[in-house]
Design a protein around this motif. Structure first.
Motif, PDB file in Angstrom:
ATOM      1  N   ASN A  22       0.596  -1.172  -0.177  1.00 32.42           N
ATOM      2  CA  ASN A  22       0.014  -0.151  -0.327  1.00 32.42           C
ATOM      3  C   ASN A  22       0.888   1.068   0.142  1.00 32.42           C
ATOM      4  N   ARG A  23       0.799   2.125  -0.910  1.00 31.79           N
ATOM      5  CA  ARG A  23       1.889   2.947  -1.265  1.00 31.79           C
ATOM      6  C   ARG A  23       0.745   4.044  -1.002  1.00 31.79           C
ATOM      7  N   ILE A  28       6.399   6.536   2.605  1.00 36.98           N
ATOM      8  CA  ILE A  28       5.620   5.128   3.762  1.00 36.98           C
ATOM      9  C   ILE A  28       4.758   4.032   3.034  1.00 36.98           C
ATOM     10  N   GLU A  29       5.115   2.339   2.587  1.00 37.56           N
ATOM     11  CA  GLU A  29       5.065   1.495   2.227  1.00 37.56           C
ATOM     12  C   GLU A  29       4.905   0.686   2.830  1.00 37.56           C
ATOM     13  N   ILE A  30       3.486   0.542   3.522  1.00 38.19           N
ATOM     14  CA  ILE A  30       2.885  -0.131   4.342  1.00 38.19           C
ATOM     15  C   ILE A  30       2.910  -1.932   4.332  1.00 38.19           C
ATOM     16  N   THR A  31       2.666  -2.701   4.189  1.00 40.59           N
ATOM     17  CA  THR A  31       2.298  -4.968   4.046  1.00 40.59           C
ATOM     18  C   THR A  31       2.265  -5.045   4.204  1.00 40.59           C
ATOM     19  N   HIS A  32       0.957  -5.907   3.908  1.00 42.42           N
ATOM     20  CA  HIS A  32      -0.581  -6.205   4.116  1.00 42.42           C
ATOM     21  C   HIS A  32       0.230  -7.651   3.719  1.00 42.42           C
ATOM     22  N   TYR A  33      -0.202  -8.399   4.835  1.00 47.31           N
ATOM     23  CA  TYR A  33      -0.161  -9.688   5.194  1.00 47.31           C
ATOM     24  C   TYR A  33      -1.597 -10.484   4.972  1.00 47.31           C
ATOM     25  N   ILE A  34      -1.537 -11.307   4.412  1.00 49.46           N
ATOM     26  CA  ILE A  34      -3.175 -11.602   4.484  1.00 49.46           C
ATOM     27  C   ILE A  34      -2.635 -13.497   4.045  1.00 49.46           C
ATOM     28  N   ARG A  44       0.786  -6.135   9.336  1.00 48.54           N
ATOM     29  CA  ARG A  44       1.008  -5.087   8.427  1.00 48.54           C
ATOM     30  C   ARG A  44       1.985  -3.499   8.749  1.00 48.54           C
ATOM     31  N   VAL A  45       3.199  -3.969   8.043  1.00 48.68           N
ATOM     32  CA  VAL A  45       4.286  -3.450   8.797  1.00 48.68           C
ATOM     33  C   VAL A  45       4.598  -2.219   7.555  1.00 48.68           C
ATOM     34  N   ALA A  46       5.597  -1.297   8.772  1.00 47.40           N
ATOM     35  CA  ALA A  46       5.770   0.158   7.545  1.00 47.40           C
ATOM     36  C   ALA A  46       7.044   0.527   8.875  1.00 47.40           C
ATOM     37  N   THR A  47       8.138   1.136   8.115  1.00 48.75           N
ATOM     38  CA  THR A  47       9.202   1.500   8.295  1.00 48.75           C
ATOM     39  C   THR A  47       8.567   3.324   7.919  1.00 48.75           C
ATOM     40  N   ILE A  48       8.243   4.360   9.284  1.00 44.65           N
ATOM     41  CA  ILE A  48       8.065   5.456   9.171  1.00 44.65           C
ATOM     42  C   ILE A  48       9.868   5.906   9.692  1.00 44.65           C
ATOM     43  N   ALA A  58       4.438  -3.238  13.318  1.00 43.81           N
ATOM     44  CA  ALA A  58       4.028  -3.741  13.040  1.00 43.81           C
ATOM     45  C   ALA A  58       2.771  -3.611  13.318  1.00 43.81           C
ATOM     46  N   ILE A  59       1.512  -4.391  13.433  1.00 44.13           N
ATOM     47  CA  ILE A  59       0.631  -4.606  13.988  1.00 44.13           C
ATOM     48  C   ILE A  59       0.271  -6.135  13.724  1.00 44.13           C
ATOM     49  N   LEU A  60       0.306  -6.796  14.869  1.00 45.80           N
ATOM     50  CA  LEU A  60      -0.636  -8.732  14.597  1.00 45.80           C
ATOM     51  C   LEU A  60      -1.505  -9.144  15.033  1.00 45.80           C
ATOM     52  N   TYR A  61      -2.739  -8.980  13.552  1.00 41.87           N
ATOM     53  CA  TYR A  61      -4.357  -9.630  14.406  1.00 41.87           C
ATOM     54  C   TYR A  61      -3.724 -10.878  14.848  1.00 41.87           C
ATOM     55  N   THR A  62      -4.932 -10.769  16.176  1.00 38.78           N
ATOM     56  CA  THR A  62      -4.300 -12.244  17.084  1.00 38.78           C
ATOM     57  C   THR A  62      -5.435 -12.518  17.367  1.00 38.78           C
ATOM     58  N   GLY A  63      -5.567 -14.169  17.085  1.00 39.18           N
ATOM     59  CA  GLY A  63      -6.907 -14.967  16.946  1.00 39.18           C
ATOM     60  C   GLY A  63      -8.028 -14.394  16.390  1.00 39.18           C
ATOM     61  N   VAL A  64      -8.938 -15.581  15.870  1.00 42.15           N
ATOM     62  CA  VAL A  64     -10.269 -15.119  15.735  1.00 42.15           C
ATOM     63  C   VAL A  64     -12.123 -15.833  16.486  1.00 42.15           C
ATOM     64  N   ASP A  65     -12.658 -15.052  16.795  1.00 40.42           N
ATOM     65  CA  ASP A  65     -13.610 -15.233  17.489  1.00 40.42           C
ATOM     66  C   ASP A  65     -14.754 -16.034  16.862  1.00 40.42           C
ATOM     67  N   GLU A  66     -14.366 -17.520  16.389  1.00 45.40           N
ATOM     68  CA  GLU A  66     -15.050 -18.268  15.758  1.00 45.40           C
ATOM     69  C   GLU A  66     -16.349 -18.462  16.118  1.00 45.40           C
ATOM     70  N   ALA A  67     -16.995 -18.232  17.095  1.00 49.94           N
ATOM     71  CA  ALA A  67     -19.177 -18.125  17.558  1.00 49.94           C
ATOM     72  C   ALA A  67     -19.577 -16.755  16.874  1.00 49.94           C
ATOM     73  N   ALA A  68     -18.468 -15.690  15.919  1.00 49.07           N
ATOM     74  CA  ALA A  68     -19.389 -14.814  16.397  1.00 49.07           C
ATOM     75  C   ALA A  68     -19.522 -14.549  14.786  1.00 49.07           C
ATOM     76  N   LYS A  69     -20.139 -13.736  14.274  1.00 48.52           N
ATOM     77  CA  LYS A  69     -21.166 -14.155  12.557  1.00 48.52           C
ATOM     78  C   LYS A  69     -20.042 -13.968  11.526  1.00 48.52           C
ATOM     79  N   TYR A  70     -19.347 -13.073  12.144  1.00 49.88           N
ATOM     80  CA  TYR A  70     -18.305 -12.905  10.727  1.00 49.88           C
ATOM     81  C   TYR A  70     -16.570 -12.809  11.231  1.00 49.88           C
ATOM     82  N   LEU A  71     -15.632 -13.736  10.613  1.00 49.54           N
ATOM     83  CA  LEU A  71     -14.569 -13.780  10.614  1.00 49.54           C
ATOM     84  C   LEU A  71     -13.601 -12.665  11.540  1.00 49.54           C
TER      85      LEU A  71
END
Length: 107
Positions: A22-23, A28-34, A44-48, A58-71
């Motif tokens: 993402n530019r 700043i270039e942000i790299t999204h890890y899908i 997602r990671v960026a060097t500023i 770096a932002i690391l998303y943790t876990g997933v609520d399996e019971a939620a309507k959406y992941l």
């Protein structure tokens, strides 16, 4: 001008990711890890630059609520130069019902 670019696939710690660059922010270039298995963004990671110093954020998303309507992640951790800065755990979820539900379904 192209702001988003599909990068190469990457294997990291046993997980296969597709990278998206993402530019849309100047300098700043942000790299999204899908995650290729779930299609969820896991990191997602960026060097500023700040006061003549480069900092990797770096932002690391943790876990997933399996019971939620959406992941959806149950929280995230923020790292500055590979050092944990803070972590967040979501207590509740509220989704914008104005968005079409098919946007959140795997393809």
């Amino acid at each position: 001008k192209v702001f988003l670019e599909l990068g190469p696939d990457r294997l990291e710690k046993g997980t296969e990711y597709t990278l998206i660059y993402n530019r849309s922010y100047t300098g700043i270039e942000i790299t999204h890890y899908i995650d290729m298995e779930t299609a969820l963004e896991k990191k997602r990671v960026a060097t500023i630059s700040a006061e003549d110093e480069e900092i990797e954020v770096a932002i690391l998303y943790t876990g997933v609520d399996e019971a939620a309507k959406y992941l959806f992640p149950v929280g995230y951790e923020v790292f500055l130069n590979d050092e944990l800065y803070y972590s967040v755990e979501f207590e509740t979820f509220e989704f914008n019902i104005g968005l079409a539900s098919f946007i959140f379904e795997p393809r």
